[in-house]
Design a protein around this motif. Structure first.
Motif, PDB file in Angstrom:
ATOM      1  N   PHE A   1      38.649  40.598  42.763  1.00  0.00           N
ATOM      2  CA  PHE A   1      38.526  40.817  41.331  1.00  0.00           C
ATOM      3  C   PHE A   1      38.587  42.297  40.986  1.00  0.00           C
ATOM      4  O   PHE A   1      37.986  43.130  41.682  1.00  0.00           O
ATOM      5  CB  PHE A   1      37.175  40.291  40.820  1.00  0.00           C
ATOM      6  N   ASP A   2      39.278  42.610  39.896  1.00  0.00           N
ATOM      7  CA  ASP A   2      39.046  43.875  39.226  1.00  0.00           C
ATOM      8  C   ASP A   2      37.645  43.792  38.612  1.00  0.00           C
ATOM      9  O   ASP A   2      37.080  42.700  38.471  1.00  0.00           O
ATOM     10  CB  ASP A   2      40.120  44.080  38.149  1.00  0.00           C
ATOM     11  N   TYR A   3      37.098  44.924  38.239  1.00  0.00           N
ATOM     12  CA  TYR A   3      35.734  44.953  37.691  1.00  0.00           C
ATOM     13  C   TYR A   3      35.730  45.162  36.178  1.00  0.00           C
ATOM     14  O   TYR A   3      35.350  44.274  35.416  1.00  0.00           O
ATOM     15  CB  TYR A   3      34.940  46.052  38.393  1.00  0.00           C
ATOM     16  N   ASP A   4      36.178  46.340  35.739  1.00  0.00           N
ATOM     17  CA  ASP A   4      36.161  46.651  34.309  1.00  0.00           C
ATOM     18  C   ASP A   4      37.143  45.753  33.562  1.00  0.00           C
ATOM     19  O   ASP A   4      38.329  45.699  33.879  1.00  0.00           O
ATOM     20  CB  ASP A   4      36.540  48.119  34.084  1.00  0.00           C
ATOM     21  N   GLY A   5      36.640  45.030  32.566  1.00  0.00           N
ATOM     22  CA  GLY A   5      37.497  44.159  31.774  1.00  0.00           C
ATOM     23  C   GLY A   5      37.631  42.754  32.312  1.00  0.00           C
ATOM     24  O   GLY A   5      38.143  41.876  31.620  1.00  0.00           O
ATOM     25  N   VAL A   6      37.169  42.529  33.543  1.00  0.00           N
ATOM     26  CA  VAL A   6      37.183  41.186  34.132  1.00  0.00           C
ATOM     27  C   VAL A   6      35.755  40.674  34.281  1.00  0.00           C
ATOM     28  O   VAL A   6      35.416  39.579  33.842  1.00  0.00           O
ATOM     29  CB  VAL A   6      37.897  41.180  35.502  1.00  0.00           C
ATOM     30  N   ILE A   7      34.921  41.481  34.909  1.00  0.00           N
ATOM     31  CA  ILE A   7      33.513  41.139  35.111  1.00  0.00           C
ATOM     32  C   ILE A   7      32.640  41.849  34.077  1.00  0.00           C
ATOM     33  O   ILE A   7      31.766  41.240  33.461  1.00  0.00           O
ATOM     34  CB  ILE A   7      33.073  41.538  36.534  1.00  0.00           C
ATOM     35  N   ALA A   8      32.895  43.133  33.902  1.00  0.00           N
ATOM     36  CA  ALA A   8      32.072  43.963  33.016  1.00  0.00           C
ATOM     37  C   ALA A   8      32.767  44.205  31.680  1.00  0.00           C
ATOM     38  O   ALA A   8      33.943  44.575  31.639  1.00  0.00           O
ATOM     39  CB  ALA A   8      31.776  45.301  33.682  1.00  0.00           C
ATOM     40  N   ASP A   9      32.016  44.011  30.617  1.00  0.00           N
ATOM     41  CA  ASP A   9      32.494  44.307  29.262  1.00  0.00           C
ATOM     42  C   ASP A   9      32.203  45.786  28.992  1.00  0.00           C
ATOM     43  O   ASP A   9      31.322  46.140  28.214  1.00  0.00           O
ATOM     44  CB  ASP A   9      31.765  43.409  28.262  1.00  0.00           C
TER      45      ASP A   9
ATOM     46  N   GLY B   1      42.918  40.170  37.548  1.00  0.00           N
ATOM     47  CA  GLY B   1      42.842  41.398  36.770  1.00  0.00           C
ATOM     48  C   GLY B   1      43.062  41.162  35.292  1.00  0.00           C
ATOM     49  O   GLY B   1      43.414  40.056  34.868  1.00  0.00           O
ATOM     50  N   ASP B   2      42.872  42.227  34.522  1.00  0.00           N
ATOM     51  CA  ASP B   2      42.976  42.101  33.063  1.00  0.00           C
ATOM     52  C   ASP B   2      44.024  43.023  32.453  1.00  0.00           C
ATOM     53  O   ASP B   2      44.161  43.063  31.233  1.00  0.00           O
ATOM     54  CB  ASP B   2      41.624  42.383  32.403  1.00  0.00           C
ATOM     55  N   THR B   3      44.759  43.773  33.293  1.00  0.00           N
ATOM     56  CA  THR B   3      45.780  44.676  32.772  1.00  0.00           C
ATOM     57  C   THR B   3      47.107  44.450  33.492  1.00  0.00           C
ATOM     58  O   THR B   3      47.147  43.880  34.591  1.00  0.00           O
ATOM     59  CB  THR B   3      45.382  46.155  32.953  1.00  0.00           C
ATOM     60  N   LYS B   4      48.176  44.927  32.867  1.00  0.00           N
ATOM     61  CA  LYS B   4      49.487  44.830  33.500  1.00  0.00           C
ATOM     62  C   LYS B   4      49.490  45.535  34.852  1.00  0.00           C
ATOM     63  O   LYS B   4      50.072  45.043  35.817  1.00  0.00           O
ATOM     64  CB  LYS B   4      50.553  45.435  32.587  1.00  0.00           C
ATOM     65  N   GLY B   5      48.841  46.697  34.914  1.00  0.00           N
ATOM     66  CA  GLY B   5      48.781  47.420  36.176  1.00  0.00           C
ATOM     67  C   GLY B   5      48.132  46.602  37.275  1.00  0.00           C
ATOM     68  O   GLY B   5      48.587  46.610  38.428  1.00  0.00           O
ATOM     69  N   ASP B   6      47.064  45.874  36.935  1.00  0.00           N
ATOM     70  CA  ASP B   6      46.407  45.005  37.920  1.00  0.00           C
ATOM     71  C   ASP B   6      47.385  43.971  38.470  1.00  0.00           C
ATOM     72  O   ASP B   6      47.443  43.729  39.684  1.00  0.00           O
ATOM     73  CB  ASP B   6      45.233  44.259  37.280  1.00  0.00           C
ATOM     74  N   ILE B   7      48.124  43.344  37.575  1.00  0.00           N
ATOM     75  CA  ILE B   7      49.036  42.280  37.991  1.00  0.00           C
ATOM     76  C   ILE B   7      50.165  42.844  38.850  1.00  0.00           C
ATOM     77  O   ILE B   7      50.518  42.268  39.892  1.00  0.00           O
ATOM     78  CB  ILE B   7      49.597  41.537  36.765  1.00  0.00           C
TER      79      ILE B   7
ATOM     80  N   THR C   1      48.647  36.276  41.688  1.00  0.00           N
ATOM     81  CA  THR C   1      48.035  37.075  40.627  1.00  0.00           C
ATOM     82  C   THR C   1      47.509  36.196  39.500  1.00  0.00           C
ATOM     83  O   THR C   1      48.158  35.236  39.088  1.00  0.00           O
ATOM     84  CB  THR C   1      49.036  38.089  40.056  1.00  0.00           C
ATOM     85  N   VAL C   2      46.327  36.567  39.016  1.00  0.00           N
ATOM     86  CA  VAL C   2      45.685  35.838  37.923  1.00  0.00           C
ATOM     87  C   VAL C   2      45.284  36.842  36.847  1.00  0.00           C
ATOM     88  O   VAL C   2      44.518  37.775  37.113  1.00  0.00           O
ATOM     89  CB  VAL C   2      44.433  35.078  38.400  1.00  0.00           C
ATOM     90  N   GLY C   3      45.811  36.671  35.645  1.00  0.00           N
ATOM     91  CA  GLY C   3      45.408  37.498  34.519  1.00  0.00           C
ATOM     92  C   GLY C   3      44.323  36.804  33.723  1.00  0.00           C
ATOM     93  O   GLY C   3      44.350  35.581  33.562  1.00  0.00           O
ATOM     94  N   VAL C   4      43.350  37.582  33.237  1.00  0.00           N
ATOM     95  CA  VAL C   4      42.285  37.012  32.407  1.00  0.00           C
ATOM     96  C   VAL C   4      42.493  37.457  30.961  1.00  0.00           C
ATOM     97  O   VAL C   4      42.806  38.619  30.698  1.00  0.00           O
ATOM     98  CB  VAL C   4      40.881  37.405  32.905  1.00  0.00           C
ATOM     99  N   ALA C   5      42.301  36.527  30.045  1.00  0.00           N
ATOM    100  CA  ALA C   5      42.652  36.767  28.647  1.00  0.00           C
ATOM    101  C   ALA C   5      41.559  37.479  27.860  1.00  0.00           C
ATOM    102  O   ALA C   5      41.757  37.788  26.688  1.00  0.00           O
ATOM    103  CB  ALA C   5      42.986  35.437  27.967  1.00  0.00           C
ATOM    104  N   TRP C   6      40.412  37.758  28.506  1.00  0.00           N
ATOM    105  CA  TRP C   6      39.289  38.350  27.764  1.00  0.00           C
ATOM    106  C   TRP C   6      39.145  39.854  28.016  1.00  0.00           C
ATOM    107  O   TRP C   6      38.161  40.462  27.601  1.00  0.00           O
ATOM    108  CB  TRP C   6      37.985  37.643  28.129  1.00  0.00           C
ATOM    109  N   GLY C   7      40.109  40.475  28.695  1.00  0.00           N
ATOM    110  CA  GLY C   7      39.955  41.866  29.098  1.00  0.00           C
ATOM    111  C   GLY C   7      40.638  42.877  28.203  1.00  0.00           C
ATOM    112  O   GLY C   7      40.811  42.660  27.004  1.00  0.00           O
TER     113      GLY C   7
END
Length: 207
Positions: free
Chosen positions: A6-14, A155-161, A171-177
């Motif tokens: 997991f990425d952290y910022d924007g995926v786990i942490a708001d 992840g929650d950003t294009k760079g993550d993906i 790769t899994v993008g999350v829509a809440w980031g």
């Protein structure tokens, strides 16, 4: 069982507000006055954030100075960071069946302090920027420890993906980031989920 990173910022942490405040102040302090808004910071995550900084003409030494300043400023604001809803239950459940890592551009120390305070358990290891700036290399490092497992990067950003794909993961993008679903779709993630429960369902079906 799978390897789920997991990425952290924007995926786990708001953490967007704290991240933006800390980064903007760090840039300004080091003479990079072109960074003025939250969008200026978010745009850096269209690619690996450090590669984006380099593309703007920043040397490795400049980047390291900004990061040191960022860490100092973020550390003062960690108490303000909240997790997205139901993360404690989510990690408790997912770690029963999968190996879980956090691969982040943040510092491992800052991440661990927040996770500990919020009661997050089940994470094998947090690999931050002090280990390596490239997420591709960090993802591959975790994969080398579990070569028998199918690997996912969330992840929650294009760079993550982009980096997750280059490292060889699903790769899994999350829509809440930090990037909107439409922005994430530009990077063609293998999956786009709108809740942690959707991710659990995908992992269960693909196990």
């Amino acid at each position: 069982m799978s390897l789920v990173m997991f990425d952290y910022d924007g995926v786990i942490a708001d953490s967007l507000d704290v991240h933006v405040k800390s980064f903007l102040a760090a840039f300004q302090e080091n003479g990079y006055t072109q960074f003025k808004t939250a969008q200026d910071i978010i745009n850096l995550y269209e690619d690996n954030v450090y590669r984006s900084m380099g593309a703007l003409g920043m040397s490795d030494e400049d980047i390291d100075r900004v990061l040191a300043s960022y860490k100092e400023k973020q550390d003062r604001l960690l108490e303000q960071i909240e997790l997205f809803p139901h993360m404690a239950e989510f990690f408790r459940e997912i770690s029963i069946y999968h190996k879980v890592y956090i691969i982040t551009s943040n510092t491992a120390d800052a991440v661990l302090r927040v996770l500990d305070k919020k009661g997050i358990i089940g994470v094998e290891k947090v690999i931050g920027f002090e280990t390596e700036k490239s997420k591709i290399k960090k993802i591959r490092l975790a994969m080398s420890w579990h070569p028998e497992l199918k690997a996912y990067y969330v992840g929650d950003t294009k760079g993550d993906i982009y980096e997750g794909r280059q490292a060889g993961t699903v790769t899994v993008g999350v829509a809440w980031g930090w990037h909107s679903p439409d922005k994430l779709k530009e990077s063609n993630p293998d999956y786009l989920v709108y809740s942690p429960r959707e991710l659990i369902k995908i992992l269960r079906e693909k196990a």
